[in-house]
Design a protein around this motif. Structure first.
Motif, short mmCIF file in Angstrom:
data_model
loop_
_atom_site.label_atom_id
_atom_site.label_comp_id
_atom_site.label_asym_id
_atom_site.label_seq_id
_atom_site.Cartn_x
_atom_site.Cartn_y
_atom_site.Cartn_z
N ALA A 184 33.93 36.39 55.65
CA ALA A 184 35.08 37.43 55.29
C ALA A 184 35.61 36.68 54.99
N SER A 185 36.92 37.18 54.42
CA SER A 185 37.91 36.20 54.38
C SER A 185 38.54 36.35 55.79
N LYS A 186 39.58 34.99 55.72
CA LYS A 186 40.64 35.39 57.44
C LYS A 186 41.83 35.70 56.93
N GLU A 187 41.74 36.39 55.65
CA GLU A 187 43.53 37.29 55.64
C GLU A 187 43.29 38.08 54.75
N LYS A 188 43.91 39.02 55.27
CA LYS A 188 43.76 40.54 54.04
C LYS A 188 44.26 39.72 52.53
N ASP A 189 43.30 40.85 52.03
CA ASP A 189 43.33 41.61 50.79
C ASP A 189 43.77 41.30 49.88
N VAL A 190 44.39 40.57 48.68
CA VAL A 190 45.35 40.98 47.57
C VAL A 190 45.60 41.66 46.16
N ASP A 191 44.00 42.08 46.66
CA ASP A 191 44.07 42.70 45.40
C ASP A 191 44.29 44.19 45.61
N ILE A 192 44.28 44.29 43.88
CA ILE A 192 44.30 46.38 44.36
C ILE A 192 43.22 46.67 43.31
N TYR A 193 42.38 47.80 44.49
CA TYR A 193 41.53 48.85 44.03
C TYR A 193 42.29 49.92 43.70
N ASP A 194 41.54 50.54 42.45
CA ASP A 194 41.45 51.88 42.18
C ASP A 194 40.49 52.67 41.69
N LYS A 195 40.93 53.93 41.86
CA LYS A 195 40.08 54.86 41.69
C LYS A 195 40.47 56.17 40.32
N MET A 196 39.78 56.32 39.48
CA MET A 196 39.41 57.79 38.66
C MET A 196 38.53 58.65 38.84
N ASN A 197 39.00 59.66 38.58
CA ASN A 197 37.75 60.69 38.53
C ASN A 197 37.80 61.00 36.72
N GLN A 198 36.76 61.08 36.41
CA GLN A 198 36.20 61.50 35.48
C GLN A 198 35.20 62.36 35.11
N HIS A 199 35.62 63.57 34.06
CA HIS A 199 34.59 64.43 33.38
C HIS A 199 33.89 64.13 32.06
#
Lengths: 417, 221, 94, 1005
Positions: free
Chosen positions: D155-170
Motif C-alpha cells: 500500500a502507499s504510505k501517503e494519502k490518496d491524491v485521486d478523486i473517485y466518483d460514483k454515478m447511479n444509472q438506470h
C-alpha cells in the motif's frame, strides 16, 4: 491419529507426500447414536470433539448437509477476543479464550491462533465511557484489557488516521492484547480430525430433513441420504438455519437470520499488525498472514438465507475503512461474500434446553460465533453429556426471553465481527 | 383557582397558529448564510455546467386525508386542488404557490415567506376536520440546481432515474441525497428544486460543490 | 441490492430508501396486562424466521415514510408482492 | 532500447506514438495502444515476478483479466502507488513506473528462490497446519516470517491524491462485454428503442475480434466493430463504457461497473479529474456477453516463463504486433489453438511443432497449419518443459486414447515458447454472483451459467458458442428477448456473416500425464499465483479433503487475485479424477464479486474525509466557531462541548461556565433537541400510550417531562412535551433519538392505531432553541421582551408566546439545570439574531455560553438523567428511581408497561441508579468505573454496577457521581468500592442522586 510435526513433514517429503493418512474417515452412519450433532461447523465439531475426548461420549455422529466447516466457519473474519461487558458473556468468551490459547497443541493442528491484540476504537465521549465501563468490567473478571488514549492507539497502529481532522476523531480505544485472529478452516479441520480420531462419525453431504419427535421427546433425525438415524440426545448447532430446524421440532426461536457480509483486499505486504474495530465509524479490519486485509461491518437489515447481502453495506464498510486508514484507498477489494447469522435480540447466544425433551440448541451467536468456538463446543458438550446445562451456559437459556433476563451485549458486540 | 382554569380551558385554542415572522426588520439568515453565496456569485465561475441558487421560501407541511369537504375548502384556499396522484406537483397560475405530493397524506406547500402565516390562518379558519398544517420554513431550505450537466450531478447524489421518460417536469420525489435526504422537484427542462433540511444544508453544499467540480459550478443569487 | 415497489409512491425505488422492520403481522396483544410473561416474550422476541416465503414490514424511510408489507423469498431474495398495511398477502407459504 | 520482439507492422498499436516507461528501474519503450504486458514482452522481458511459495520465476501467461503472474506494483510517486496491478490490463502511458512485487534482491536473482527449491519439498498444501506448533511461544516469530514472505504489492504510505466518483444509472439493457455478441446485442436493443449501456473491460470495443483475423460481411472484423460503434454513438440513450469492468451482479439486476477514466493513461488524474467512476446500474435486463477464457494445460514445469495460453500468444501477435519468442511449440486438445501456430508462422517465426493430444484431428485450421508445413505430432502430450527463467526445450511423449497415460518414449524438442490450450471456459462469473450454480456441459467441456431468478440473458462464448457467427446470432436473439419483454418493437436485423470454419471435436484434457507419477513429476501448476500443483490437489484428495470447497481451501486454489480464472477448472478436473468422480459430481466453487479487484477508493466514492458523514449545524454554529468552542460529536451534530477562554484548561472552563450559570446566567444552544409537532384530536391519548406517565390533564400552556420505553419496558428516550393547543403538542426528544422517535410514533400510528386522529411533523430544524439559565435569566429576558415574564404570570413548567428581540418566540419555562430557566424558540432563520441580541443585553449579567459538558454537570448536580448515558437499553423507569414518571393506572396499557413487569424486571436486586459521593471529595470517579461491595474479593470479583456520570462540581466544591448499584435504592448511606485500572480503590457512599437544591427552590423563583 497420525502425529503432525516439522519432522513428519521432512520424513514425508522423502516419499513425495504419498503416505499421509486421511484426516478423517468418511463413514456410513450407524442406526443409532448416543448423541447426534446436527451441523458440522466449528461449534458442532468442537462439541463432538469435547464430547468424545473430555466427557467420554464417543458414540456420536455429526451430520452436516454440506462439507465440514462450510457455513459461517468458512465465512467469518476470524477475530478472537473475550472483552465482553456482562459477567455471563465475559465468562463464556473467556472460557473460549483460554481454550484457544492451547488449541494448536491440543489438536496437534496449527490453527494459527495469533494473539496480536484487538483494538476497539472510541470516537465519542459516550464511546469512551462505554470503553471504560467494559475494560473495568473485564479486568475485574480476570480478562486482560486496557484503555488507550489516541496517542497510544497511534503508536500501535501507525497507519490509522488519528488526526483531529477526521470526521470522528479517534479519542482512544480499548485494547485486549490476548485477542487476535485464527485460521478459520483449520479450526474446523482440527476439531474434525480430533473428533474422528476419538471415534466420532462425521457424516457429510447429508441434510437433516426432519427431527423425529415422539411424545415431546426427540429420538432422532430423518435424512434424505440415510433415512432415519436415532439418538438419545440431539444437539442442533446450525447457526443461520436454527429457526428452520426449530420449526421442524414445532417451536419458534427468538432469532432472525440476516446476511452478514465480509470482504478481503488483494494481498499486500504487512501493514496492519493488529485487529482494529470501530463501532462508530462502523468497520473493522485485520490483515491475514497471506496479506489480505480482512474487512467487515454490520449485518444487512433484512432476513436472508442467501449468503449474500446488499451492495450499500459494502460501500459503507469500505468508506469506514478508507476513513480510518486513508492509505488503503488505492488497495483493491478482491472478493466479498456473505454468511447467514442468527441474531438474538440481546446479541448473546442461546445454549439451551428446548420445549422438546432431549433436544438442545446452540445458536444465536449472531456475528460473533467464531471467537467462541472452543468454549461453545466445550460447554455444549458438557451439557449434552449430562443432559443438563453447564453452569456457563445457564444464563443463555432461550427462556430468558420469557422472563426478561437478557444479557444485552449490543455495545460489546457492536459492529459485526 | 378552578374558575381560572376553566376559563383558560374555554379560551384554549384547539391548535396554535402563530405568526413567526418578526414585525420589525431583523437580519434573516438562511441555512447557507455563512457561505456568502452573493460573493461567490460575484467572483466565482460563470460558465459552469451546473448552476446553483438558494431560495428562501415559505414552506408548510400539510398532513391530511382529505374528505370531499376538506378538499373543497383546501382548493378554495390554495386556488388549486391538492395533487392526489403520487409524485406530482401543481403550481398556482401566478406561480406563487406550489404544492408537492410527499406521501398519500402529506403535501409540501411552497409560498413566499410572508404568506405562510396567512395560509395557516385561513386553513385554521376554513378547513374543518382532522388535518395538520405546520410551518417548516425555518427547518428547510430550497436549492435550485440547473444547467446542462445538472442531471449528472443528481445521478451522483441519488439513485432516482432522471430520464425524461421517467422524470418529467413537475415530478417530485423524496429520496436519499448523498448521505442526507432531499425532496426533488423538476421545475423546468433543466432545472430542479431540492428541498433539504436546514442542518444538512452545509454538508449538501459541500457535496454539490465536490460533485459539480468536473462540470464547473456557477452560483447565482 | 433490492428494487422495491413502493405501493404508496407507485414506483420502484432502490433499497437505500427503505428500512426492513422485521416480520409483518406481529400485532400488539390487545390486552397486554392479561399476557403471561411467556406470551409477552413470544410477542416481543420469537419469530418465524423462515427460509423461503416471508411476510415482512418495511418502511419507505427516505421517501413517503409509509410502512407497508413485502412478501419475499429469503433464499432467492425475490420480492413476490408488496401490499399495504391491513391488506392480506396473496402469496403464502405452503 | 530495442523492442526485439516487436513486429515491423501490424497490430492495433500506434508506432508513431512511442511511450517511455520504467520497469524495475530500467527504462523501456512501447507504443500507444500497448498494455504494460505487451510492451514488456516486446522488450524481451521474460521474468515479471516470483511465485508466492516457491519463489519460482514467472512470466506472462495470458493477455487479459485471467493473468495470474504479471501482477506489478504501479506508481510514479509514493501517493500514487497501486499494488497488484495486472500488467495485461494496464494500458501503457508515458512515464508509467512499475516494479515486480516479489523477489530479493531482485526478481531476476531471487535468493528466496533457493529457499523455495530446498524447502519446496517440505511445503505441500496445508504444511503450515502440520507444523510451527512447538513451542506455542514461537508462533508469533514463525508468523512474522510467513507474513513477510506473503503479500504481493504494498500500500502507499501517503494519502490518496485521486478523486473517485460514483454515478447511479438506470437502463433497459445492460450489455456486459463488447465482443461480437455484446455489440450485436447492444445495437439490436438500441435499434429497438431500448436504453442501453454497454461496458467492456478493454480499452477498445471488439473483444475477441481485437486480436482476430476473421472477416465479418467480407470486411476485416474490426471494420465491422468500428461501424457498430459509430452507429451506437448515434443513439442518445446508449452509454458506451470502455475501460470498464462489470464487477458485481447483485440482486434484482443491480450491477456495479468500475470505469477507469484516467488511470489507464496517467499516473495521477490530471487537473483534479475523476480517476475512476463506479457506475451503480439498475438494469431491467442484463445481457452477459462476457466471452470465455482459454484454459492452459497442466504439465511439468508449465510455469517457466515462455509458457502461455495459445490465445494470448495470438493476441500479442495480432493486436500488439509482438511475438513473444522465436521457437514455438503448441500443445493443444482442440482445433482453435492451431490459429496460434498459424499466426506465429505468419509473423515470420518458427513453429517447432504442434502437439495435439488427439489421435486424428481434422479441420480447416489443421489443414491451414499443414499447408504452412508446420509439423504436427498427434496423439501426444507435452509432458515437461525445460528451463528456469525461460523455456529452453520441451519433452513430448505419446499418450493413450483417454490422455491419462504416457505410452511411449519421450522426445525432446528445443523451443523458447510453449503455447497451450485445453479449450475454453465460459466467463460465467457474474452469473454466479446472486447464487446461481453453474452447470457442467460435456459438449462445451466447461461450466455454463446456471438457472437464475435474475433478469439475465446470455450470448456468445459464455454459452459455449465459441464461433463469431454464433456470437452474433445469439447477440441478436438476446436483444430480441429483452425487447419483447420490455414491450418494445423488435426490428428485423440482418445477421452479419463470417467465414465458415470446420472444427473437429475437442478432447476433454486438463492435466497431461507425466511418465513419472504426479507426486514425483516436476511441478505441474494449476494455480500459478498460489503455487498450487496437480500433486498438491491429489494429496489433498488423498488426505480426505473430498469436497471441492475443501480442496480449494486446503490448497488455496483460486484464492489469488486472479480468483482462479485460469486454473480452477483444471483443478476441479484433477480433483474429480483423484476422487474418481465426474466433474459435475465434484461440483464447482461459486464465484463471488468482484470479477476483478476494485479500488477501495472507487467503492468509497466521494464519501470520504469531510464528506464521510454529514456534519449537522445549528443556526448559531458560526458564532460558536468564532468563539473558539470545542465541539462534541452528538449523532451527526457538531455541538459546542465547552468554550475555553484564553489558555484555560477544560476543567477551568467548565468551572467558570458552571459558576457563571449558577451565580448569574448562562446560555446553551439547545437547537439540536428533536422536536415533533403533534396535532389531532387523539394526540393527547397517543402521548399517553407512548409515554409512561399521564397526559390526559395537561392543560394548554403547560409542559411535562416524559419517559419513553420500548415494549420491553426499557427506557430509550425522554423529553419535555408541551401542550400548544387542546389538540396540539410539541414533543422534544434527545438529540440523538429524534429520528428514531419520529419513526416510532409513525410505526405505532400506521400499524397499531391507524384509527387515531393524529399527525406528526418534524420541526427539529425549524426552531432555534436557546436556553438561558440562572438567577439572572429573567432579568435578561425582560430586557428583550415587552411581555410579562414574572413569576406569577409565567410559572415553572409553563410556556408562553412572546416576542424576543423583535422575533416571535415560544418560550418554555423548563429547566435542565435546576435554575430559573427559559428556553427561547424562534424560527431558525432568526436564531442568530436573537442569540446575538441576548449577548448584547447579557453583558451586564456576564451572560456565559456553555456547552454540553457544563450542561451535563449542571443536570447531574440535580440528578437528572441523560438517556443514552445513564441508560443503556437495559433499565426501566423504576431502575432509574423514577416511579413518579410512570402512571401504572392509566386505562390504556402504555408501551413498556407489560415489559417492565416481567419476572426479571421486578427483582429487588436489580441494578438501580443512585447518587455516589466519594469519601474523598476531591476524587472524581471515572465514568465507567465498576463498583464492588467487597474490594478484597478474589478475581473474578462480583460487580454491582458501574458509574454512569461523574464530574467535578465547582458549585459544590466536590466530586459528584451517578451510577448503578445492585439493590441500590435500599442502600442509601452504604459504601461501594471502585477498584480502578491504576490500582486505586475509590470508596463512595450511596446517596439520593440529587446534590444541589433538593427541594427545587431555585427553579421556582
Amino acid at each position: 491419529m497420525q502425529h503432525y510435526s516439522g519432522f513428519g513433514l521432512l520424513k514425508h517429503s522423502l516419499t513425495h507426500h504419498e503416505n499421509w493418512q486421511r484426516v478423517w474417515r468418511n463413514p456410513t452412519p450407524k442406526k443409532k447414536y448416543d448423541v447426534i450433532i446436527v451441523g458440522g461447523g466449528g461449534h458442532g465439531l468442537a462439541t463432538a470433539y469435547y464430547l468424545a475426548k473430555e466427557f467420554g461420549v464417543t458414540n456420536v455422529a455429526v451430520i452436516e448437509k454440506g462439507f465440514l466447516g462450510g457455513g459461517n466457519t468458512a465465512r467469518n473474519t476470524t477475530i478472537v477476543r473475550s472483552n465482553y461487558l456482562w459477567d455471563e458473556a465475559a465468562h463464556l468468551y473467556e472460557h473460549a479464550m483460554q481454550l484457544w490459547e492451547g488449541l494448536s497443541q491440543e489438536l496437534n493442528y496449527n490453527v494459527m491462533f495469533s494473539q496480536r491484540g484487538c483494538m476497539n476504537l472510541g470516537h465519542t465521549l459516550q464511546d469512551m465511557r462505554d470503553i471504560e465501563r467494559r475494560v473495568n468490567a473485564n479486568r475485574l473478571n480476570g480478562i486482560d484489557g486496557e484503555v488507550l488514549d489516541a496517542k497510544q492507539v497511534q503508536e500501535i497502529v501507525p497507519v490509522l488516521d488519528c488526526s483531529e481532522h477526521a470526521r470522528y476523531p479517534v479519542m482512544g480505544a480499548s485494547w485486549q492484547p490476548r485477542a487476535g485472529v485464527a485460521r478459520h478452516d483449520a479450526v474446523a479441520w482440527g476439531y474434525a480430525r480430533g473428533a474422528d480420531a476419538h471415534g466420532v462419525d462425521l457424516i457429510q453431504q447429508t441434510e437433516v430433513e426432519d427431527l423425529i419427535v415422539e411424545d415431546g421427546t426427540v429420538v432422532g433425525v430423518k435424512t434424505a441420504r440415510y433415512g432415519e438415524i436415532r439418538a438419545d440426545r440431539v444437539g442442533c448447532v446450525v447457526a443461520g438455519n436454527s429457526s428452520v430446524l426449530a420449526n421442524m421440532a414445532g417451536f419458534k426461536l427468538p432469532l432472525e437470520s440476516h446476511p452478514l457480509q465480509a470482504l478481503v483486499s488483494e494481498p499486500i505486504k504487512p501493514i496492519l499488525d493488529t485487529v482494529v474495530m470501530s463501532n462508530h465509524v462502523h468497520g473493522y479490519a485485520s490483515q491475514s498472514d497471506k496479506g489480505d486485509l480482512v474487512i467487515g461491518a454490520g449485518i444487512d437489515g433484512y432476513n436472508g438465507y442467501g449468503q449474500r447481502g446488499s451492495f450499500p453495506t459494502i460501500e459503507h464498510t469500505i468508506q469506514a475503512i478508507v476513513e480510518m486508514f486513508p492509505v488503503f484507498s488505492r488497495v483493491r477489494m478482491n472478493r466479498q461474500w456473505g454468511g447467514i447469522v442468527d441474531t438474538c435480540p440481546d446479541a448473546c447466544p442461546i445454549i439451551s434446553e428446548t420445549p422438546v425433551k432431549n433436544l438442545f440448541f446452540n445458536c444465536g451467536w449472531g456475528t460473533g460465533g467464531f471467537k467462541a468456538t472452543p468454549g461453545s463446543g466445550h460447554v455444549f458438550a458438557a451439557s449434552l453429556a449430562k443432559g443438563e446445562m453447564h453452569e456457563l451456559a445457564k444464563p443463555f437459556s432461550m427462556f430468558r426471553f420469557h422472563n426478561g433476563a437478557l444479557v444485552d451485549e449490543h455495545g460489546a458486540a457492536g459492529v459485526a465481527h | 383557582m378552578s374558575d381560572v382554569n376553566n376559563e383558560a380551558l374555554e379560551q384554549a385554542p384547539i391548535k396554535l397558529v402563530m405568526n413567526q415572522l418578526p414585525a420589525i426588520d431583523v437580519p434573516f439568515e438562511s441555512p447557507l448564510h455563512h457561505v456568502e453565496l452573493a460573493k461567490i456569485a460575484e467572483h466565482g465561475e460563470s460558465q459552469g455546467g451546473v448552476v446553483f441558487r438558494e431560495l428562501s421560501l415559505g414552506l408548510l407541511t400539510l398532513r391530511c386525508t382529505p374528505n370531499a369537504e376538506q378538499a373543497t375548502s383546501i382548493e378554495a384556499i390554495l386556488g388549486v386542488a391538492l395533487p392526489s396522484k403520487p409524485l406530482t406537483s401543481v403550481s398556482s397560475a401566478s406561480g406563487e404557490l406550489t404544492v408537492m405530493w410527499i406521501s398519500p397524506d402529506e403535501w409540501l406547500l411552497q409560498v413566499p415567506q410572508d404568506k405562510a402565516f396567512e395560509l395557516e390562518t385561513r386553513f385554521f379558519a376554513e378547513v374543518g376536520g382532522h388535518y395538520s398544517l405546520v410551518n417548516v420554513s425555518g427547518g428547510n431550505t430550497v436549492f435550485e440546481l440547473s444547467g446542462e450537466d445538472v442531471v449528472k450531478v443528481l445521478k451522483k447524489s441519488t439513485p432516482i432515474d432522471f430520464h425524461d421518460s421517467e422524470f418529467p417536469v413537475g415530478k417530485v420525489v423524496s429520496s436519499v441525497f448523498a448521505k442526507s435526504g432531499a425532496t426533488i422537484c423538476r421545475t423546468a427542462e433543466q432545472s430542479y428544486q431540492l428541498v433539504v433540511r436546514r442542518s444538512f444544508a452545509d454538508y449538501l453544499w459541500l457535496w454539490l460543490q465536490d460533485a459539480s467540480k468536473e462540470y464547473g459550478l456557477t452560483v447565482t443569487c | 441490492m433490492f428494487h422495491i415497489f413502493c405501493p404508496h409512491c407507485g414506483e420502484y425505488r432502490e433499497e437505500e430508501e427503505f428500512h426492513a422492520k422485521g416480520e409483518a403481522h406481529i400485532a400488539r396483544p390487545l390486552d397486554p396486562d392479561a399476557c403471561s410473561d411467556e406470551e409477552w416474550g413470544e410477542f416481543l422476541y420469537f419469530r418465524k424466521n423462515p427460509r423461503g416465503i416471508h411476510h415482512e414490514l418495511w418502511v419507505h424511510a427516505a421517501g413517503c415514510r409509509k410502512f407497508f408489507n413485502i412478501t419475499r423469498n429469503t433464499q432467492t431474495y425475490e420480492i413476490l408482492e408488496v401490499y399495504k398495511l391491513g391488506e392480506t398477502p396473496s402469496v403464502v407459504a405452503e | 532500447m530495442s523492442q526485439k520482439n516487436r513486429l515491423q507492422d501490424g497490430g492495433r498499436i500506434d508506432r508513431s506514438k512511442p511511450l517511455t516507461f520504467t520497469f524495475n528501474d530500467e527504462s523501456y519503450q512501447g507504443y500507444a495502444g500497448d498494455t504494460l504486458a505487451s510492451a514488456l514482452i516486446a522488450n524481451g522481458v521474460d521474468v515479471i515476478g516470483r511465485s508466492f511459495k516457491y519463489s519460482r520465476p514467472r512470466g506472462f501467461v495470458a493477455a487479459g483479466a485471467e493473468e495470474p503472474n504479471a501482477v506489478v506494483q504501479l506508481g510514479a510517486t509514493e501517493a500514487t502507488q497501486i499494488p497488484n496491478v495486472r500488467a495485461t490490463q494496464q494500458s501503457l502511458y508515458q512515464g508509467l513506473v512499475a516494479a515486480s512485487t516479489n523477489g530479493w534482491p531482485s526478481v531476476e536473482t531471487d535468493l528466496m528462490g533457493l529457499v523455495g527449491k530446498i524447502g519446496g519439498k517440505m511445503m505441500p498444501p496445508g504444511f503450515y497446519y502440520k507444523t510451527f506448533m512447538f513451542p506455542q511461544s514461537m508462533w508469533p516469530t514463525y508468523e512474522s516470517y510467513i507474513r513477510k514472505a506473503a503479500g504481493l504489492g504494498r500500500a502507499s504510505k501517503e494519502k490518496d491524491v485521486d478523486i473517485y466518483d460514483k454515478m447511479n444509472q438506470h437502463t433497459d439493457v445492460l450489455v456486459v462485454g463488447a465482443g461480437p455478441a455484446g455489440l450485436m446485442a447492444a445495437l439490436s436493443a438500441a435499434q429497438g428503442g431500448a436504453r442501453v449501456i454497454i461496458a467492456d473491460e478493454q480499452s477498445e470495443f471488439g473483444g475477441s475480434l481485437l486480436s482476430s483475423k476473421e472477416t465479418i460481411d467480407g470486411k476485416p472484423a474490426m471494420e465491422w466493430v468500428a461501424q457498430v460503434v459509430a452507429e451506437l454513438n448515434e443513439f442518445d440513450d446508449v452509454l458506451m463504457l470502455p475501460n470498464s469492468q462489470v464487477n458485481g451482479y447483485h440482486d434484482h439486476n443491480f450491477l456495479t461497473i468500475q470505469q477507469h477514466c484516467t488511470d489507464q493513461f496517467a499516473d495521477r488524474a490530471p487537473n483534479g479529474a475523476v480517476a475512476q467512476r463506479l457506475h451503480r446500474v439498475r438494469a431491467k435486463w442484463v445481457v452477459l456477453a462476457t466471452g470465455a477464457h482459454e484454459r492452459p494445460l497442466v504439465f511439468g514445469n508449465n510455469d517457466v516463463p515462455g509458457c502461455m495460453q495459445a490465445s494470448a500468444v495470438s493476441t500479442y501477435i495480432n493486436r500488439f504486433g509482438v511475438v513473444p519468442g522465436n521457437e514455438l511449440v503448441l500443445m493443444t486438445s482442440n482445433d482453435g489453438a492451431y490459429q496460434t501456430a498459424i499466426d506465429w508462422h505468419d509473423a515470420g517465426r518458427h513453429v517447432v511443432a504442434i502437439v495435439d493430444a488427439r489421435k486424428n484431428p481434422q479441420g480447416s485450421l489443421i489443414d491451414a497449419a499443414r499447408e504452412r508445413g508446420i509439423s504436427i505430432m498427434v496423439g501426444s502430450g507435452l509432458i515437461e518443459v525445460q528451463g528456469s527463467k525461460r523455456v529452453t526445450g520441451v519433452s513430448v511423449a505419446p499418450l493413450n486414447e483417454s490422455g491419462d497415460k504416457v505410452t511411449g518414449a519421450v522426445a525432446k524438442l528445443k523451443a523458447d515458447t510453449v503455447a497451450s490450450s485445453g479449450g475454453w471456459s465460459p466467463v460465467i462469473h457474474l452469473s454466479c454472483h446472486t447464487g446461481a450454480r453453474p452447470v457442467w456441459d460435456d459438449e462445451v467441456i466447461g461450466f455454463l451459467p446456471g438457472p437464475t431468478v435474475q433478469k439475465q440473458l446470455t450470448a456468445g462464448a459464455i454459452n459455449g458458442a465459441f464461433t463469431t457467427q454464433a456470437a452474433l446470432s445469439q447477440g441478436i436473439q438476446a436483444a430480441a428477448d429483452a425487447l419483447a419483454s420490455l414491450g418494445l418493437e423488435v426490428t428485423d436485423l440482418s445477421l452479419p456473416k463470417t467465414e465458415e470454419v470446420i472444427q473437429d471435436k475437442a478432447m476433454a484434457l486438463f492435466h497431461i500425464p507425466h511418465n513419472k507419477p504426479t507426486s514425483k513429476a516436476p511441478k505441474q501448476f494449476v494455480d500459478y499465483q498460489n503455487d498450487v500443483t496437480a500433486a498438491g490437489i491429489e494429496l489433498a484428495c488423498r488426505e480426505g479433503f473430498e469436497s471441492i470447497e475443501h480442496v480449494k481451501r486446503y490448497t488455496a486454489m483460486g484464492f489469488g487475485t486472479d480468483q482462479g480464472k485460469l486454473g480452477n477448472i483444471n483443478g476441479m478436473a484433477i480433483a474429480a479424477k483423484a476422487l474418481q468422480k465426474s466433474i459435475p459430481e465434484t461440483g464447482t466453487t461459486i464465484f463471488r464479486p468482484n470479477y476483478t479487484p476494485v479500488t477501495f477508493g472507487a467503492i468509497a466514492g466521494r464519501d470520504c474525509g469531510e464528506l464521510f458523514d454529514p456534519k449537522r449545524f445549528t443556526a448559531m454554529h458560526a458564532w460558536h466557531v468564532e468563539q473558539g468552542a470545542k465541539f462534541e460529536d452528538v449523532g451527526q451534530w457538531k455541538r459546542p462541548w465547552y468554550f475555553p477562554k484564553g489558555n484555560e484548561t477544560m476543567q477551568e472552563a467548565l468551572n467558570r461556565e458552571c459558576l457563571a450559570t449558577r451565580e448569574s446566567v448562562g446560555i446553551l444552544d439547545a437547537s439540536t433537541l428533536g422536536k415533533i409537532d403533534i396535532q389531532g384530536k387523539d394526540a393527547r391519548e397517543f402521548l399517553g400510550r407512548v409515554y409512561t406517565n399521564a397526559w390526559a390533564k395537561l392543560a394548554v400552556g403547560k409542559c411535562r417531562y416524559g419517559l419513553m420505553c420500548g415494549e420491553d419496558g426499557m427506557v430509550f428516550d425522554d423529553g419535555v412535551t408541551s401542550c400548544l393547543g387542546e389538540n396540539h403538542f410539541l414533543m422534544t426528544t434527545t438529540t440523538g433519538g429524534a429520528a428514531h422517535v419520529l419513526e416510532w410514533l409513525e410505526l405505532y400510528h400506521q400499524t397499531e392505531w391507524p384509527e387515531m386522529e393524529v399527525y406528526f411533523t418534524s420541526v427539529t430544524d425549524h426552531w432555534s432553541t436557546m436556553t438561558i439559565s440562572g438567577p439572572n435569566s429573567r432579568k435578561l429576558l425582560e430586557k428583550l421582551t415587552d411581555d410579562d415574564v414574572s413569576k406569577d404570570y409565567f410559572a415553572y413548567m409553563d410556556w408562553k408566546q412572546m416576542t424576543v428581540a423583535g422575533v416571535p418566540a415560544r418560550v418554555f419555562r423548563i429547566s435542565f439545570t435546576g435554575e430559573l430557566s427559559f428556553e427561547i424558540n424562534v424560527q431558525a432563520n432568526y436564531g442568530m439574531h436573537v442569540w446575538k441580541a441576548l449577548f448584547e443585553s447579557g453583558e451586564e449579567f456576564n451572560l456565559t455560553p456553555y456547552g454540553t459538558e457544563t450542561m451535563h454537570i449542571l443536570r447531574a448536580e440535580k440528578g437528572f438523567i441523560i438517556a443514552g448515558q445513564d441508560t443503556d437499553g437495559s433499565v426501566h423507569p423504576f431502575d432509574l428511581g423514577m416511579p413518579w414518571a410512570v402512571a401504572m393506572k392509566k386505562p390504556f396499557s402504555f408501551i413498556g408497561k407489560r415489559g417492565m413487569q416481567r419476572e426479571d424486571c421486578v427483582r429487588a436486586d436489580r441494578k438501580q441508579l443512585v447518587g455516589l459521593k466519594t469519601v474523598d471529595p476531591t476524587v472524581v470517579l471515572p465514568e465507567g468505573a465498576q463498583g464492588v461491595f467487597d474490594p478484597n474479593a478474589p478475581i473474578p470479583m462480583p460487580m454491582v454496577g458501574h458509574v454512569t456520570s461523574s464530574y467535578w462540581s465547582a458549585c459544590l466544591g466536590r466530586s459528584i457521581a451517578m451510577g448503578f448499584v445492585k439493590g441500590g435504592h435500599d442502600k442509601m448511606g452504604e459504601k461501594v468500592f471502585y477498584p480502578l485500572v491504576d490500582g486505586r480503590v475509590v470508596e463512595a457512599e450511596i446517596c439520593q442522586p440529587i446534590f444541589l437544591d433538593p427541594k427545587g427552590e431555585r427553579q421556582h423563583v
